[in-house]
Scaffold this active site. Structure first.
Site, short mmCIF file in Angstrom:
data_model
loop_
_atom_site.label_atom_id
_atom_site.label_comp_id
_atom_site.label_asym_id
_atom_site.label_seq_id
_atom_site.Cartn_x
_atom_site.Cartn_y
_atom_site.Cartn_z
CD GLU A 113 -15.23 7.93 -11.44
OE1 GLU A 113 -15.04 7.04 -12.28
OE2 GLU A 113 -15.58 9.10 -11.73
CE LYS A 115 -21.08 16.33 -9.69
NZ LYS A 115 -20.67 17.73 -9.59
CG ASP A 117 -17.49 22.19 -6.29
OD1 ASP A 117 -18.01 22.26 -7.42
OD2 ASP A 117 -17.83 22.91 -5.34
CE1 TYR A 226 -16.24 6.42 -18.97
CE2 TYR A 226 -16.76 8.19 -20.51
CZ TYR A 226 -16.94 6.89 -20.08
OH TYR A 226 -17.80 6.05 -20.75
CE LYS A 312 -23.74 18.51 -6.71
NZ LYS A 312 -24.44 19.40 -7.64
CB CYS A 406 -12.37 54.26 10.21
SG CYS A 406 -10.99 53.10 10.44
CB CYS A 409 -8.36 56.28 12.20
SG CYS A 409 -9.19 56.26 10.59
CB CYS A 424 -10.96 53.73 6.46
SG CYS A 424 -10.04 55.03 7.34
CB CYS A 430 -6.32 54.24 9.00
SG CYS A 430 -7.43 52.96 9.63
#
Length: 668
Positions: A113, A115, A117, A226, A312, A406, A409, A424, A430
């Site tokens: 199967e 696996k 995550d 299962y 894994k 920044c 700007c 900023c 900006c």
């Protein structure tokens, strides 16, 4: 290694692994990869076997980890939810097969199967209906998350057909598809929140939220793998899953029965690359003996079944060159460093860029330009640099430094205490922040203005027609029609949609303003509690933090927004354009102040209302629904299966307990 050295090494590994367990299971913020954790755990297991005099029942090798949360009711598992042993090579798989051969003379098959995550869940069904959903917890008991799981559409609440057992348990994995994960992270970044590291963290964090309505918005998915219980339809695990599919469960179509370990290895080799084409995260393959009767005979070790193992996958990693680092400014002013890489093929796609997140990551990696870097794309959507081969670094390589001003700007950046990002502060001057705020304002979940998009906003900004969201309502057809790719019909659609947006309800208008940390849910809470924008503008820190789920950080951000003269001018212009800045009368109907000043904690399960409905009733009647018991708590609203820790606290503090019936009488 002598005894003193062994003891020191064992204690150091135990301490390190416990800290990683805490980061993973409690905070959902892992600091190392699963592979690194497993290697450290195996090193500790080996040392403990060599030096049994240092055995400790509380060692990380003697536990399976825990994600228990005292805010939820704990439920004992009928069948322990143990973790699987992990393997990383063909040799370990062959050893697994040989161990089974030594334990039985019977022929056997394997089931392979994917696996997934995500986060494990146990689903209890009685008479064809979902009775309870429980997290893995510490393997012996877990948290009751039934209310949240009911929001997951791929988990059936009532089964199809009539040939299922009267009572059984189904185990599965709750996860977040990549596409939904990307949407969620974008929404978090829109309000200035740190994005989730990967879909697994997002799924585990979501399923433990106290608000089932918010869980529903996250669009979680689930696969089951299962079936447990008495009087099951088949001895074969694979065959039982096919029955479960007919009952309405979502079973992975890629589950396969294999005649021997060589077929298992072929299956693994195929999915080692093909997994990158899946819409959800996978980190390996689970291999199980198919016969349930044989599973029972093979039994368990202290931590895992002898009849199953997990293979894994190592997160795919490639080496490339760091060419430069650029810095992007988002809508909230957060500055994100991005690594520009020599293009390289990784997990089926060409990678040219990788996120560096913040200054701390750059410093931790000790990055220099033209470094040979290792890029990984495991459970992540966005590739990330995980290591540097500094042995290949040129002597005169320039160290990567985080910028002080920044890039858009020139304003000096700031970094607040306790925050990872630099910002900023020039919100109204900006360009990326200006355009980003307008794009947020017109977005579907906010004002939903049709005909406007990122390119059109860029065009209107370049032409000097808009500098903030209020400017949109001053636009005229004669200004729009001559623009590139516009025309009469497009202009008419935009103006019509702007007119319609004047009817968008207050809570969405509040969200559209783009106040930092005020997302959809927070905007709704603020709107429902304070009714109109004037009340919100005058609210003190104490008044704001008294509202459910509004913490100091959000409250300070709201206060700062209204203290800025430029924001107040913008609001006045939007008010004059006829936008909705108070709750509609229909929403206010049925509200009262019968519970004003009362803080009520809800615990347990109830007959007439769900916990979310009770929470809504508390707030609708002027009270405050809180998550934990303290001296300030007025009542515990308790149903069946109240959390034992909550009962202990209310008895100690002398806090009265209300039944559901008594509570409903209070608000009649």
């Amino acid at each position: 290694m002598d005894l003193t050295q062994a003891k020191e090494k064992i204690e150091a590994l135990r301490h390190e692994l416990e800290e990683h367990n805490y980061q993973y299971y409690v905070l959902s913020k892992p600091t190392i990869s699963d592979y690194e954790f497993d290697m450290k755990l195996k090193e500790l297991e080996k040392l403990e076997a060599e030096f049994p005099q240092f055995f400790d029942p509380n060692s990380p090798t003697q536990r399976v980890g825990s994600d228990l949360n005292q805010e939820f009711v704990q439920v004992n598992h009928q069948y322990p939810m143990l973790s699987l042993s992990n393997s990383y090579s063909e040799g370990e798989l062959i050893d697994f097969d040989q161990r089974i051969k030594k334990l039985t003379d019977e022929p056997y098959e394997f089931v392979c199967e994917l696996k997934f995550d995500g986060t494990s869940v146990s689903l209890i069904y009685e008479n064809g209906a979902l009775l309870r959903a429980v997290t893995r917890g510490d393997g012996v008991k877990g948290d009751d998350i039934t209310a949240n799981v009911r929001t997951i559409r791929s988990i059936p609440l009532r089964l199809k057909g009539d040939d299922y057992p009267a009572s059984f348990e189904m185990r599965g994995e709750i996860l977040l598809p990549f596409a939904v994960f990307a949407e969620l992270n974008q929404a978090r970044e829109d309000i200035g929140e740190m994005p989730f590291a990967n879909p697994r963290n997002a799924a585990s964090g979501t399923i433990k939220l106290q608000n089932a309505a918010e869980v529903a918005k996250r669009k979680l998915d689930a696969y089951v793998y299962y079936l447990l219980g008495e009087n099951l339809p088949d001895d074969g695990h694979y065959e039982s899953l096919q029955h479960a599919r007919k009952w309405g469960f979502k079973i992975s179509e890629h589950t396969k029965k294999c005649a021997n370990i060589n077929e298992v290895i072929d299956f693994i080799n195929y999915w080692d690359t093909e997994r990158f084409n899946l819409p959800v995260a996978t980190d390996g393959i689970v291999i199980k003996v198919n016969s349930r009767r044989l599973q029972s005979e093979l039994g368990f070790t202290a931590k895992s079944p002898r009849w199953a193992i997990a293979y894994k996958f190592k997160a795919e990693q490639v080496s490339t060159t760091l060419e430069s680092v650029s810095f992007q400014v988002g809508r909230t002013g957060a500055v994100t460093p991005v690594a520009n890489l020599t293009p390289v093929l990784l997990a089926g796609t060409v990678v040219k860029r990788a996120s560096l997140h913040n200054a701390d990551i750059i410093n931790k990696l000790d990055l220099h330009l033209e470094d040979a870097v290792y890029v990984e794309k495991g459970g992540e959507i966005i590739p990330k640099i995980v290591d540097v081969n500094d042995s290949l670094r040129k002597p005169d390589a320039q160290k990567v430094e985080f910028i002080h001003e920044c890039p858009e700007c020139g304003t000096t950046l700031i970094r607040k205490d306790g925050e990872a990002a630099h910002y900023c502060p020039n919100e109204t001057g900006c360009p990326p922040q200006i355009k980003g705020k307008i794009e947020h304002f017109i977005s579907r979940r906010a004002m939903d203005i049709d005909g406007l998009g990122q390119e059109t906003i860029e065009l209107l900004y370049q032409q000097g027609l808009i500098r903030n969201s209020a400017d949109l309502y001053d636009l005229q057809a004669e200004q729009l029609i001559p623009l590139e790719r516009m025309g009469e019909k497009s202009a008419e659609r935009i103006l019509k949609s702007l007119q319609q947006s004047r009817q968008v309800p207050f809570e969405r208008v509040l969200f559209a303003l783009g106040i930092r940390f005020v997302g959809e849910t927070v905007a709704k809470k603020l709107a429902q509690k304070l009714v109109n924008i004037d009340n919100l503008a005058k609210a003190s820190l104490d008044e704001l933090t008294a509202i459910d789920e509004i913490g100091i950080r959000i409250a300070e951000s709201v206060i700062a927004y209204f203290h800025d003269e430029r924001n107040r001018e913008l609001l006045e212009r939007l008010k004059n354009q006829g936008l909705q800045f108070e709750l509609h009368e229909s929403v206010l109907e049925g509200r009262s102040q019968k519970l004003e000043g009362l803080s009520i904690v809800i615990s347990g399960t109830f007959e007439k209302h769900s916990r979310d409905e009770l929470k809504e009733l508390i707030e609708k009647n002027g009270g405050k629904s809180v998550g934990s018991i303290s001296k300030k708590t007025s009542y515990l609203l308790g149903g069946a299966n109240v959390g034992p820790s909550k009962l202990e606290k209310v008895e100690k503090l002398g806090i009265p307990i209300l039944s559901e019936e008594e509570f409903l009488q209070m608000i009649e």
